[in-house]
Design a protein around this motif. Structure first.
Motif, PDB file in Angstrom:
ATOM      1  N   LEU A 191      23.818  -3.766 -31.651  1.00  0.00           N
ATOM      2  CA  LEU A 191      23.367  -5.094 -31.436  1.00  0.00           C
ATOM      3  C   LEU A 191      23.066  -5.550 -32.887  1.00  0.00           C
ATOM      4  CD1 LEU A 191      20.933  -4.461 -28.402  1.00  0.00           C
ATOM      5  CD2 LEU A 191      23.332  -5.366 -28.372  1.00  0.00           C
ATOM      6  N   ALA A 192      22.393  -5.021 -33.614  1.00  0.00           N
ATOM      7  CA  ALA A 192      22.077  -5.471 -35.020  1.00  0.00           C
ATOM      8  C   ALA A 192      23.219  -5.644 -35.775  1.00  0.00           C
ATOM      9  CB  ALA A 192      21.207  -4.434 -35.707  1.00  0.00           C
ATOM     10  N   ALA A 193      24.324  -4.938 -35.586  1.00  0.00           N
ATOM     11  CA  ALA A 193      25.647  -5.366 -36.022  1.00  0.00           C
ATOM     12  C   ALA A 193      26.462  -6.361 -35.844  1.00  0.00           C
ATOM     13  CB  ALA A 193      26.448  -4.070 -36.119  1.00  0.00           C
ATOM     14  N   GLY A 194      25.778  -7.245 -34.432  1.00  0.00           N
ATOM     15  CA  GLY A 194      26.625  -8.157 -33.923  1.00  0.00           C
ATOM     16  C   GLY A 194      27.414  -7.721 -32.873  1.00  0.00           C
ATOM     17  N   THR A 195      27.350  -6.716 -32.377  1.00  0.00           N
ATOM     18  CA  THR A 195      28.265  -6.339 -31.195  1.00  0.00           C
ATOM     19  C   THR A 195      27.652  -7.295 -29.976  1.00  0.00           C
ATOM     20  OG1 THR A 195      28.353  -4.053 -31.861  1.00  0.00           O
ATOM     21  CG2 THR A 195      29.012  -4.270 -29.685  1.00  0.00           C
ATOM     22  N   ARG A 196      29.028  -7.748 -29.336  1.00  0.00           N
ATOM     23  CA  ARG A 196      28.622  -8.690 -28.190  1.00  0.00           C
ATOM     24  C   ARG A 196      28.809  -8.227 -26.952  1.00  0.00           C
ATOM     25  NH1 ARG A 196      31.801 -13.725 -28.601  1.00  0.00           N
ATOM     26  NH2 ARG A 196      30.240 -14.661 -27.257  1.00  0.00           N
ATOM     27  N   GLY A 197      29.493  -6.841 -26.885  1.00  0.00           N
ATOM     28  CA  GLY A 197      29.783  -6.174 -25.693  1.00  0.00           C
ATOM     29  C   GLY A 197      29.640  -4.722 -26.012  1.00  0.00           C
ATOM     30  N   VAL A 198      29.206  -3.841 -24.911  1.00  0.00           N
ATOM     31  CA  VAL A 198      28.995  -2.576 -25.151  1.00  0.00           C
ATOM     32  C   VAL A 198      29.820  -1.829 -23.702  1.00  0.00           C
ATOM     33  CG1 VAL A 198      27.843  -0.696 -25.649  1.00  0.00           C
ATOM     34  CG2 VAL A 198      26.983  -2.911 -26.529  1.00  0.00           C
ATOM     35  N   ILE A 199      30.707  -1.034 -24.120  1.00  0.00           N
ATOM     36  CA  ILE A 199      31.239   0.029 -23.405  1.00  0.00           C
ATOM     37  C   ILE A 199      30.465   1.130 -23.208  1.00  0.00           C
ATOM     38  CG2 ILE A 199      33.312   1.724 -22.314  1.00  0.00           C
ATOM     39  CD1 ILE A 199      35.265  -0.554 -24.212  1.00  0.00           C
ATOM     40  N   VAL A 200      29.733   1.480 -21.873  1.00  0.00           N
ATOM     41  CA  VAL A 200      28.864   2.234 -21.856  1.00  0.00           C
ATOM     42  C   VAL A 200      29.357   3.692 -20.969  1.00  0.00           C
ATOM     43  CG1 VAL A 200      26.520   3.111 -21.150  1.00  0.00           C
ATOM     44  CG2 VAL A 200      27.081   0.590 -21.856  1.00  0.00           C
ATOM     45  N   PRO A 201      29.770   4.833 -21.324  1.00  0.00           N
ATOM     46  CA  PRO A 201      30.337   6.054 -20.840  1.00  0.00           C
ATOM     47  C   PRO A 201      29.092   6.845 -20.137  1.00  0.00           C
ATOM     48  CG  PRO A 201      30.279   6.464 -23.100  1.00  0.00           C
ATOM     49  CD  PRO A 201      29.722   5.173 -22.838  1.00  0.00           C
TER      50      PRO A 201
END
Length: 333
Positions: free
Chosen positions: A108-118
């Motif tokens: 999130l701090a790096a600006g990721t706007r979506g996360v694939i959660v395995p």
């Protein structure tokens, strides 16, 4: 960050280093920092760290280390999907639940706007909610059963898949079928065990407790389970391992004891990772379409990021599984 440091009794540099995955800190220190972050509701400002254009299609994926063949398949699929979709991909590693939350905060701090959660994190409502609360979008992959109502999800029905494989073994003539369970922290473990029991009961076979052995999805637990099961006076004619790693370990143990597979013992697994076809005999297993699942998860994220909607559209997609019949299973003698 200063408030977090004061609350945790550490320096701001320590907080920054832990959030960025730098340095070596005791688990107690990490837990203190995480507790302060949660109590104060601290979230790094995404907008301040986001590049104006490049981060618009930035998605992340969480990698469990040491990586299993299944997890490597997830990451490989994510890399391919991000390339096909012209998206930036950021991978963060984790080894414990505390590390997983820190890894998410780094994304999130790096600006990721979506996360694939395995899996197994895909079953953590707390983690999914934290991602959503930050303004990013989570998509869980293969949670093992019913998808989370509040978040998008791509999955297969683990219970139905395990039941079908068990019924397939029964149809071959097996009656004494053992089952090696997975890690209790994985949602899939409970669903797969339930599928095995349901199929055994449907066939009129008592799923004896002696035939169910606890594993943890790792090779070593498969060896230990095989030793317990094949040391019984009335040993099983088939062993269904909860994943391919443990199934391969059962094969190895059987070879060491001179037990012929599949002439004297059938062995089946779950996932259809590269390991399933890298051993001899090749393992009969349930194919989980990991590449397709991750590809679809990435597509869901990109469509949402490009839609401009304030509230993401929740998408639930259940994909089909396949029984991959190979040389490790045969009718009992």
């Amino acid at each position: 960050m200063k408030d977090v440091a004061d609350r945790a009794g550490v320096s701001q540099m320590t907080v920054s280093s832990i959030l960025n995955g730098q340095g070596s800190y005791r688990d107690a220190t990490k837990r203190a920092v995480m507790a302060a972050i949660e109590e104060l509701g601290y979230t790094p400002n995404l907008a301040a760290k986001r590049l104006a254009s490049a981060a618009d299609n930035r998605i992340g994926v969480l990698l469990l280390t040491p990586a299993t063949p299944y997890m490597l398949a997830v990451v490989t699929a994510a890399v391919e999907a991000s390339g096909n979709l012209a998206a930036q991909l950021q991978i963060e590693r984790w080894t414990s639940l505390t590390d997983a939350f820190l890894a998410v905060r780094k994304l999130l701090a790096a600006g990721t706007r979506g996360v694939i959660v395995p899996p197994p994190l895909s079953a953590s409502t707390q983690l999914l909610d934290m991602i959503a609360a930050s303004g990013a979008i989570p998509v869980s992959i293969a949670p093992g059963g019913a998808p989370p109502a509040a978040h998008s999800c791509v999955w297969i029905d683990d219970e139905a898949a395990t039941a079908e494989m068990t019924s397939w073994l029964v149809g071959m003539g097996h009656r004494r079928i053992a089952f090696i369970t997975g890690d209790p922290e994985h949602a899939s473990t409970g669903f797969r065990l339930e599928g095995y029991r349901r199929a055994m009961e449907a066939a009129g076979i008592d799923p004896s407790d002696q035939l169910v052995v606890q594993g943890d999805y790792k090779w070593k637990s498969g060896l230990e389970a095989a030793e317990m099961l094949l040391g019984q006076a009335d040993r099983p004619t088939a062993i269904f391992a909860g994943n391919d790693d443990m199934a391969a370990a059962v094969l190895s143990f059987a070879h060491g004891k001179g037990i012929s597979v599949p002439d004297e013992l059938s062995v089946v697994g779950f996932d259809d990772t590269v390991l399933a076809t890298a051993v001899w005999p090749k393992i009969t297993t349930v194919k989980q379409p990991v590449e397709q699942m991750v590809q679809l998860g990435a597509e869901i994220l990109l469509k949402e990021l490009q839609s401009g909607r304030k509230s993401p559209k929740i998408v639930h997609r259940q994909l089909d599984f396949t029984i991959m019949a190979r040389e490790s299973a045969a009718p009992p003698r």
